[in-house]
Design an enzyme around this catalytic site. Structure first.
Site, PDB file in Angstrom:
ATOM      1  N   SER A  75      16.066  50.511 -10.896  1.00 22.04           N
ATOM      2  CA  SER A  75      15.128  50.277  -9.670  1.00 22.04           C
ATOM      3  C   SER A  75      14.199  51.537  -9.516  1.00 22.04           C
ATOM      4  CB  SER A  75      15.886  49.790  -8.584  1.00 22.04           C
ATOM      5  OG  SER A  75      16.893  50.567  -8.268  1.00 22.04           O
ATOM      6  N   HIS A 119      21.948  55.545  -7.946  1.00 21.64           N
ATOM      7  CA  HIS A 119      21.930  56.416  -9.056  1.00 21.64           C
ATOM      8  C   HIS A 119      23.299  57.211  -8.935  1.00 21.64           C
ATOM      9  CE1 HIS A 119      17.815  56.038  -9.807  1.00 21.64           C
ATOM     10  NE2 HIS A 119      17.580  57.012  -9.480  1.00 21.64           N
ATOM     11  N   GLY A 129       6.260  47.103  -3.174  1.00 21.22           N
ATOM     12  CA  GLY A 129       6.909  47.693  -4.182  1.00 21.22           C
ATOM     13  C   GLY A 129       8.408  47.761  -3.647  1.00 21.22           C
ATOM     14  N   LYS A 158      12.004  68.170 -11.855  1.00 22.64           N
ATOM     15  CA  LYS A 158      12.019  68.013 -10.606  1.00 22.64           C
ATOM     16  C   LYS A 158      13.481  68.448  -9.633  1.00 22.64           C
ATOM     17  CE  LYS A 158       8.973  64.169 -10.626  1.00 22.64           C
ATOM     18  NZ  LYS A 158       8.876  62.657 -10.916  1.00 22.64           N
ATOM     19  N   CYS A 200      14.499  61.302  -5.876  1.00 26.24           N
ATOM     20  CA  CYS A 200      15.559  60.502  -5.331  1.00 26.24           C
ATOM     21  C   CYS A 200      17.138  61.333  -5.900  1.00 26.24           C
ATOM     22  CB  CYS A 200      15.721  59.193  -5.842  1.00 26.24           C
ATOM     23  SG  CYS A 200      14.897  58.977  -7.535  1.00 26.24           S
TER      24      CYS A 200
HETATM   25  P1  A2P Z   1       0.897  46.034  -6.065  1.00 28.10           P
HETATM   26  O1  A2P Z   1       1.998  45.287  -5.812  1.00 28.10           O
HETATM   27  O2  A2P Z   1       0.010  45.368  -5.408  1.00 28.10           O
HETATM   28  O3  A2P Z   1       0.669  46.239  -7.527  1.00 28.10           O
HETATM   29  P2  A2P Z   1       6.962  49.812  -7.670  1.00 28.10           P
HETATM   30  O4  A2P Z   1       7.054  51.353  -7.515  1.00 28.10           O
HETATM   31  O5  A2P Z   1       7.984  48.922  -6.986  1.00 28.10           O
HETATM   32  O6  A2P Z   1       6.424  49.327  -8.975  1.00 28.10           O
HETATM   33  O7  A2P Z   1       5.777  49.436  -6.608  1.00 28.10           O
HETATM   34  C1  A2P Z   1       4.576  49.868  -6.638  1.00 28.10           C
HETATM   35  C2  A2P Z   1       3.799  49.790  -5.422  1.00 28.10           C
HETATM   36  O8  A2P Z   1       2.504  50.587  -5.425  1.00 28.10           O
HETATM   37  C3  A2P Z   1       3.259  48.445  -5.126  1.00 28.10           C
HETATM   38  O9  A2P Z   1       3.193  48.021  -3.730  1.00 28.10           O
HETATM   39  C4  A2P Z   1       1.993  48.459  -5.650  1.00 28.10           C
HETATM   40  O10 A2P Z   1       1.175  47.264  -5.078  1.00 28.10           O
HETATM   41  C5  A2P Z   1       1.367  49.680  -5.167  1.00 28.10           C
HETATM   42  N1  A2P Z   1       0.213  50.168  -5.967  1.00 28.10           N
HETATM   43  C6  A2P Z   1      -0.028  50.268  -7.265  1.00 28.10           C
HETATM   44  N2  A2P Z   1      -0.934  50.779  -7.717  1.00 28.10           N
HETATM   45  C7  A2P Z   1      -1.688  50.925  -6.377  1.00 28.10           C
HETATM   46  C8  A2P Z   1      -3.168  51.271  -5.820  1.00 28.10           C
HETATM   47  N3  A2P Z   1      -4.073  51.649  -6.860  1.00 28.10           N
HETATM   48  N4  A2P Z   1      -3.630  51.228  -4.578  1.00 28.10           N
HETATM   49  C9  A2P Z   1      -2.618  51.056  -3.825  1.00 28.10           C
HETATM   50  N5  A2P Z   1      -1.294  50.471  -3.970  1.00 28.10           N
HETATM   51  C10 A2P Z   1      -0.957  50.399  -5.108  1.00 28.10           C
END
Ligand code: A2P
Length: 345
Positions: free
Chosen positions: A159, A249, A13, A220, A129
């Site tokens: 973002s 931000h 992410g 928050k 944040c």
């Molecule tokens: P993935 O890329 O495999 O979906 P962002 O906030 O930028 O969208 O990133 C969210 C992060 O959280 C990503 O790395 C995403 O992985 C991860 N994520 C989302 N759902 C799960 C889950 N159920 N278990 C572990 N990681 C997760």
């Protein structure tokens, strides 16, 4: 210094990627780096320096041998897996809101209340944040003159809502340039049915509303500030707004203090404060903007000026990279603080 085994949950992410980058930049003593994400990303290879690391699916038994685990994959993943990481012996630094208001979990901004981190029982929470950016700017003024009232309006980058929101803005730009109709699917809140375009727009909703008409993001900022400053008598009201900016931000912050602060005094306190960079010269049209703060560690402060109607009132404009100082950097600074106190590994 002993190298630590580090796990990043949500490694694919926006915050996860930044965590990987900052660990390298700051030469955090990493032994093994374990990258965890959803099952969808398992097997994907991520370049880290000259190595490639395979992403693994996050699960209860993915934390064996881990000393510190940074969580940034959403609240439900933290709720399910952070206790498992603690059971496996790791200290968890959690970027989500899952544990922030739990009285047994320290909520830490290293420039403000680092010692709170030492009282952890396995989990330390990284604040929201917008709260981090506001408090890095307000802390020196609060210490000197006691802040009694805060009226804050945010101008938040897409973002902050994750990579999908960033991609949505970019897609709307491409669609506009190609004369195509755009579709909004992510903002303001992906999980809700109604979505609005962010290009050429400003959306006064970050997260979901409660019965009082405030969003969760706004609450928050109120509740986390009370917890971090250890003072729930400060009167805080927030309006959080999404703007078509990719990163960083901005916040318009109005404060009233117990003791009167002159602009010169405020500027001098802010210039000396850790993590703050004053950028304030109206005659030169100098004030911070998201493009200045993107990729930087400091919270930039400008437009410092008195409220001409209220004796102890002061206006500020603060801008910070919310993926760095608002999330990944703050989390790593907490780990660095624990290390420096001999409380990690
Ligand atoms: P993935 O890329 O495999 O979906 P962002 O906030 O930028 O969208 O990133 C969210 C992060 O959280 C990503 O790395 C995403 O992985 C991860 N994520 C989302 N759902 C799960 C889950 N159920 N278990 C572990 N990681 C997760």
């Amino acid at each position: 210094m002993k190298a630590l085994n580090v796990a990043i949950v949500g490694a694919t992410g926006a915050v996860g990627e930044e965590l990987i980058k900052i660990l390298q930049e700051r030469r955090f003593p990493v032994g093994e780096l374990r990258l965890l994400a959803s099952r969808r990303s398992a097997g994907r290879r991520v370049k880290v320096g000259s190595d490639e690391i395979e992403v693994q699916a996050a699960s209860a038994d993915a934390f064996r041998g881990i000393d510190v685990a940074f969580f940034s994959a959403g609240g439900s993943v933290s709720k399910a897996l952070a206790p498992e990481a603690v059971k496996a012996g790791a200290v968890v630094i959690d970027n989500t809101s899952a544990f922030r208001m739990d009285p047994s979990v320290p909520l830490v901004v290293p420039e403000v209340n680092p010692q709170a981190a030492l009282k952890h029982q396995g989990i330390i929470a990284n604040p929201n944040c917008s709260t981090i950016i506001m408090l890095v700017a307000l802390n020196p003024l609060h210490q000197a003159a006691r802040v009694r009232r805060v009226v804050v309006s945010t101008y938040q980058a897409v973002s902050g809502a994750g990579m999908k929101a960033m991609e949505e803005l970019l897609q709307q730009v491409r669609d506009y340039a190609a004369g195509r109709q755009s579709e909004a699917r992510v903002l303001p809140v992906a999980a809700l049915d109604r979505h609005y375009p962010i290009l050429f727009n400003v959306i006064p909703q970050v997260d979901v509303f409660d019965e009082a008409g405030y969003t969760r993001e706004e609450w928050k900022m109120v509740r986390e500030t009370h917890k971090i400053f250890g003072d729930s008598t400060i009167g805080i009201t927030a309006t959080t707004v999404r703007v078509p900016v990719l990163r960083s931000h901005a916040e318009s912050i109005y404060i009233e203090t117990e003791r009167r602060l002159t602009v010169e005094e405020a500027r001098s306190l802010l210039s000396e404060a850790p993590g703050v960079a004053v950028m304030d010269d109206p005659a030169q049209q100098l004030y911070p903007m998201p493009l200045d703060a993107a990729g930087r560690d400091e919270v930039f402060v400008g437009r410092i000026r008195p409220d001409l109607a209220v004796e102890n009132g002061l206006n500020l404009w603060a801008v910070g990279d919310q993926i760095r100082k608002g999330a990944a950097l703050n989390a790593i600074q907490i780990a660095e603080y624990l290390l420096s106190e001999g409380a990690l590994g």
